[in-house]
Enzyme design. Structure first.
Site, PDB file in Angstrom:
ATOM      1  N   CYS A  13       0.823  -1.205   0.000  1.00  0.00           N
ATOM      2  CA  CYS A  13       0.000   0.000   0.000  1.00  0.00           C
ATOM      3  C   CYS A  13       0.860   1.259   0.000  1.00  0.00           C
ATOM      4  CB  CYS A  13      -1.008   0.001   1.137  1.00  0.00           C
ATOM      5  SG  CYS A  13      -0.355  -0.321   2.755  1.00  0.00           S
ATOM      6  N   VAL A  44       0.022   4.271  -2.419  1.00  0.00           N
ATOM      7  CA  VAL A  44      -0.344   5.608  -1.942  1.00  0.00           C
ATOM      8  C   VAL A  44       0.497   6.675  -2.644  1.00  0.00           C
ATOM      9  CG1 VAL A  44      -0.392   7.146   0.070  1.00  0.00           C
ATOM     10  CG2 VAL A  44      -1.236   4.815   0.274  1.00  0.00           C
TER      11      VAL A  44
END
Lengths: 506, 487
Positions: free
Chosen positions: A153, A157
């Protein structure tokens, strides 16, 4: 002194010894500032009440003991099923450590995955340098035939672009131009491990099929899906295919990857779908997904190539296996052989022998969408009643499908469906509306302990029982194994709670 | 009973050369600095490896992340607090119940260690931020877990990247719920390993626990100590505590295995900090020394030689009564320890051990192995710093292979080359090593056994090493017909 050389006590008996029990009491009384026992008992009781259940079910933000993992886990599982393929995690290295540990704890096997160890500087400038260096090192050091890249992630991001990064890395000579580096963006904040499986499977097939023209033939592809029992199930699938005389390609075959022998050699790569098979799969007549919940995007992509696709929901039990075999027969024109009819008959025979111990028994089932669907279907076939069905990583499709399935049988009449819920919800639900047995994975042991509802482990992950994954749960033979697993627990529980009715023969 | 032996430093150097050979030039150059041997000269002992720097991308480091160091190691075991894994679902899921931090309590009621409590971030939370959700979570947790003494927020990667202000939320919610809310910036991308997560966790204890008003009426005694850096894996802290109590000390706080918030808050009232895992908790000991004038000392409760040494060293900080007690306790347990050694040493004598664990255990367990007649031929750490390697030189013999942040490929080469009789490392290494026909013990989780600390733990340690090495399975991994053909 509790310990002696003659009788060595580990944590299991040791801490029951009076020396330790007294020490615990001293620590608790003088130093822990804990709540009074009566207060703890009061709250413990309250957590099993209807009042608590209502508050618990009203939760909007807090998630407690969910039943799903994140995308990269599924992506790496899918990648592991291709010959000589090294899974590669673009992002934080800790994630790779977690995925590897998680898979190893279930399969009791090594899980070889690299990461490109992005840290603060990469968070600011992007992880391109990590990719350039990481691919070069992984390629040279581990000599894979293919490197399958997914993301954590962190990389998602900050918006790292895998396609561009891999292209740049190739230009910079990290890996040869023609070397396959399939990839999948696998943000952990979207979907679950099943989504990651789908994304990586699509990524890998795209890498094999890109720029190729399809010349249709009569072969069949089968995608097993994310399955903790893949070792047993894929082998069982191959046996069934042989009996059917069907030439099929298994896309992502992890059966040997997660079941290597101990013979003095560590096989970092073992088995898996070969390059030739994967490329040839483009020409297949049709692709069957054993776990449609793991492959929606992949099947869509395959359809776009001109193949027929059929999605199953984890073919476990009678009807689900019948459907699978009849579909296979329809697609290939091959009849279902007598041997399989005999196997089916034996499973029916086994159910008939044992049905009185299952008929009307209440089961709570949780797990991935396809597993819960299949388990509910099989339970109803045996006359058992699924009373609670819970799925954390639910989909709208699952909700509709499971409702339809339950409505199709009188044994589903008392079932309640719990989409998007977690095991802390299930604890409240079962404390107020108990089932006779709970079917799930190792995480269910906390509910078993708290509520005394026996747990039957039948889905990933199983950390605290060994080798279950080596035996199938799918098709008729797998159904037999599932039946016996359930029955063993039913009988063990019955014996443990029997006094007068402690019968020798049941 | 320290063993006297020397390892084959030429063999170790060959192994290093072979391992480096497999890398591209640039990576080999980087990795070379992390591999060495213990070199005993007249000027002193050194191993000369570089540590605590970024892992090389793509090489299969075994390291984890700052979140693992904070939530997984330091904060997670504090039993009466709810630790929120703040971010997507995975981190909390994979670390759920995996450290074996034993505790007494009623899970879900007054204790929360073996629960996975997460905000389960969705895409909208990345876009709009997670602060609002965090606020709501704390309210909901307060309602559902009314006996919780506080909350910690363990940040996962996205938190630091999307600009969330968890400190502001923590301050606000602490007021709202009247309990401490500790915001921990342990995003996984920070630092180079778990180690920064330990440091950050220590700092949050300093900044968010010690700064709270503590109204506890507490009567100190001259014998008050803290156990620091024992996570009670398989009950380690308990089999340590029992000895400290037996020599007459009063353990007023146990960090952080089987610990409560009260024990965290009370720690500055101790007379001395006894630190077992130096790597993960030296920071807070240094702080307590500076701020509260509490001295600290390292001790080692693995194996009778080190336990005796440590008990005496601890007792030396106290009066003669304690010192006499220590001698009495040592004398009491010695026959048991001797009986354990008499039982297992003949089965383990001369067996070679290679260890690759965290930041402490290879050096800390070395003497315990030697107590059983075993020899350490190689040792390495995932996330040790320079001061750990300095300490390591005290324990390791000349010629021992030393490896920092080892990679999967290097470890395989080292094992093939050194052919140890036992490898001690983690779950990711276990199965590849066993496939090679080499016995293995997980030395993070004690392979689901334990405790290993203290005298009671040493018995279990000895039993486990014996069963690992001497199980008949290791003589069966070659099929007889293939073996015959090979000979």
């Amino acid at each position: 002194m509790p310990q002696s050389a003659d009788q060595i006590k580990d944590h299991i008996p040791l801490f029951k010894e009076p020396e330790y029990q007294e020490m615990f009491a001293r620590k608790k009384a003088a130093f822990e500032n804990c709540h009074a026992d009566a207060r703890v008992a009061e709250i413990a009781d309250w957590t099993k009440s209807w009042d608590y259940r209502e508050k618990n079910l009203a939760r909007e933000a807090l998630v407690v003991n969910p039943q799903k993992a994140c995308q990269p886990l599924g992506a790496l599982f899918a990648a592991a099923g291709f010959d000589g393929t090294l899974g590669y995690v673009h992002g934080s290295q800790g994630c790779a450590a977690y995925f590897r540990s998680h898979l190893s704890r279930h399969f009791k096997e090594a899980s070889s995955v690299v990461s490109d160890s992005m840290t603060e500087d990469a968070a600011v400038f992007g992880g391109l340098n990590n990719m350039v260096e990481g691919l070069a090192n992984a390629y040279t050091l581990y000599k894979p035939k293919m490197i399958a890249v997914c993301t954590t992630c962190m990389a998602e991001v900050i918006g790292d672009d895998l396609q561009a990064f891999i292209a740049t890395a190739k230009q910079k000579g990290s890996v040869p131009e023609g070397f396959r580096v399939p990839y999948a963006h696998t943000p952990s904040f979207v979907g679950s491990h099943t989504t990651g499986y789908d994304n990586m499977m699509k990524g890998i097939l795209s890498a094999f099929w890109e720029g190729k023209t399809r010349t249709p033939n009569e072969s069949i592809n089968i995608i097993p899906g994310f399955d903790g029992y893949s070792v047993g199930n894929v082998r069982e699938l191959k046996r069934v295919l042989k009996l059917m005389d069907v030439d099929a390609t298994i896309l992502s075959d992890t059966s040997d990857v997660y079941d290597t022998p101990t013979d003095g050699e560590f096989r970092m790569y073992a088995g898996g779908t070969t390059e030739e098979e994967a490329i040839g799969a483009l020409n297949a007549k049709a692709t069957l997904s054993l776990s449609g919940g793991c492959t929606p995007q992949t099947l869509k992509y395959i359809e776009e190539q001109g193949q027929e696709t059929v999605a199953f929901t984890y073919p476990m039990g009678l009807g689900a296996t019948d459907d699978f075999l009849m579909t296979l027969s329809r697609l290939t024109g091959k009849p279902i052989p007598k041997d399989l009819a005999m196997e089916r008959g034996r499973l029916v025979d086994a159910i008939a022998d044992s049905m009185s111990w299952l008929h009307g028994k209440k089961f709570a089932v949780y797990g991935d969408p396809d597993f819960t669907y299949a388990m509910v279907r099989f339970l109803m076939e045996m006359g058992a009643e699924p009373t609670h069905v819970l799925c954390t990583n639910t989909t709208k499709k699952w909700e509709a499908d499971i409702a339809e399935l339950l409505a199709s049988s009188p044994f589903g009449a008392s079932a309640q469906v719990w989409p998007g819920r977690d095991l802390w919800h299930l604890r409240s639900i079962l404390a107020t509306e108990p089932a006779d047995f709970l079917i799930g994975n190792s995480y269910g042991k906390y509910i078993e302990k708290d509520l005394g509802i026996p747990l039957i482990r039948l889905t990933f992950p199983i950390f605290d029982r060994h080798h279950h994954h080596r035996f199938p749960t799918m098709f008729y033979q797998g159904g037999l194994r599932v039946l016996v697993t359930i029955l063993d627990k039913v009988f063990d529980h019955l014996d443990a709670s029997s006094d007068i009715s402690f019968d020798l023969t049941r | 009973m320290s063993l006297d032996y020397k390892n084959d430093s030429d063999l170790a150097k060959e192994a290093i050369a072979e391992a480096l050979d497999a890398y591209p030039e640039k990576a080999a150059k980087k990795r070379k600095k992390h591999l060495g041997t213990i070199d005993v000269t007249e000027e002193g002992t050194s191993c000369g490896v570089k540590s605590n720097v970024k892992s090389v991308p793509g090489v299969m480091t075994i390291r984890g992340c700052a979140y693992a160091g904070s939530k997984g190691v330091c904060w997670g075991p504090i039993k009466d607090m709810v630790h929120i894994s703040h971010g997507p679902v995975g981190c909390g899921q994979y670390s759920w119940s995996q450290r074996r931090n034993y505790y007494n309590g009623t899970t879900g009621v007054d204790s929360f260690v073996t629960m996975q409590i997460t905000s389960d971030f969705q895409e909208k939370d990345i876009v709009f931020g997670g602060d609002k959700i965090l606020e709501k979570m704390i309210d909901e947790a307060k309602e559902l877990f009314p006996l919780a003494r506080g909350f910690s927020v363990q940040s996962e990667c996205p938190i630091g990247l999307i600009g969330d202000d968890i400190e502001a939320v923590a301050r606000k919610k602490a007021k709202d719920v009247g309990l401490p809310v500790i915001p921990v910036r342990c995003e996984g991308f920070r630092g180079v390993s778990q180690s920064l997560g330990h440091h950050i966790a220590n700092d949050t204890v300093r900044d968010w626990v010690f700064t709270r008003e503590n109204t506890e009426v507490f009567e100190s005694t001259p014998y008050d100590v803290n156990i620091i850096g024992d996570y009670n894996i398989g009950g380690d802290a308990w089999s340590s505590r029992i000895l400290l109590e037996e020599i007459g000390l009063r353990v007023i706080a146990q960090w952080t295995g089987d610990s409560t918030l009260a024990e965290m808050e009370r720690a500055p009232k101790a007379k001395i900090n006894l630190i077992h895992c130096y790597r993960s908790m030296n920071y807070i000991c240094r702080h307590m020394e500076e701020k509260y004038n509490i001295p600290w000392m390292e001790y080692n409760f693995f194996g009778p030689s080190q336990i005796e040494k440590s008990l005496r060293k601890i007792a030396a900080h106290f009066d003669e009564t304690i010192q006499a007690n220590a001698e009495r306790v040592i004398a009491k347990y010695r026959p048991m320890a001797d009986a354990i050694i008499a039982k297992f040493r003949p089965r383990l004598e001369g067996k070679k051990v290679l260890l690759y664990v965290g930041g402490l255990r290879p050096r800390h367990t070395a003497t315990a192995y030697e107590d059983l007649g075993m020899q350490i031929v190689g040792a390495g750490y995932e996330f040790a710093h320079n001061d750990d390697y300095q300490r390591t030189t005290e324990y390791m013999k000349d010629g021992t292979l030393i490896f920092d942040d080892v990679t999967g490929a290097e470890l395989e080469t080292f094992i093939e080359k050194l052919r140890p009789d036992l490898v001690g490392s983690g779950i990711k290494e276990k199965y590849s090593v066993q496939k090679m026909g080499v016995p293995f013990r997980q030395m993070h989780s004690w392979d689901y056994s334990g405790p290993y600390h203290g005298y009671d733990g040493f018995a279990v340690f000895a039993r486990d090493m014996d069963m690992a090495i001497n199980n008949p399975v290791w003589s069966m991994h070659k099929a007889p017909w293939l073996q015959a053909a090979a000979e």
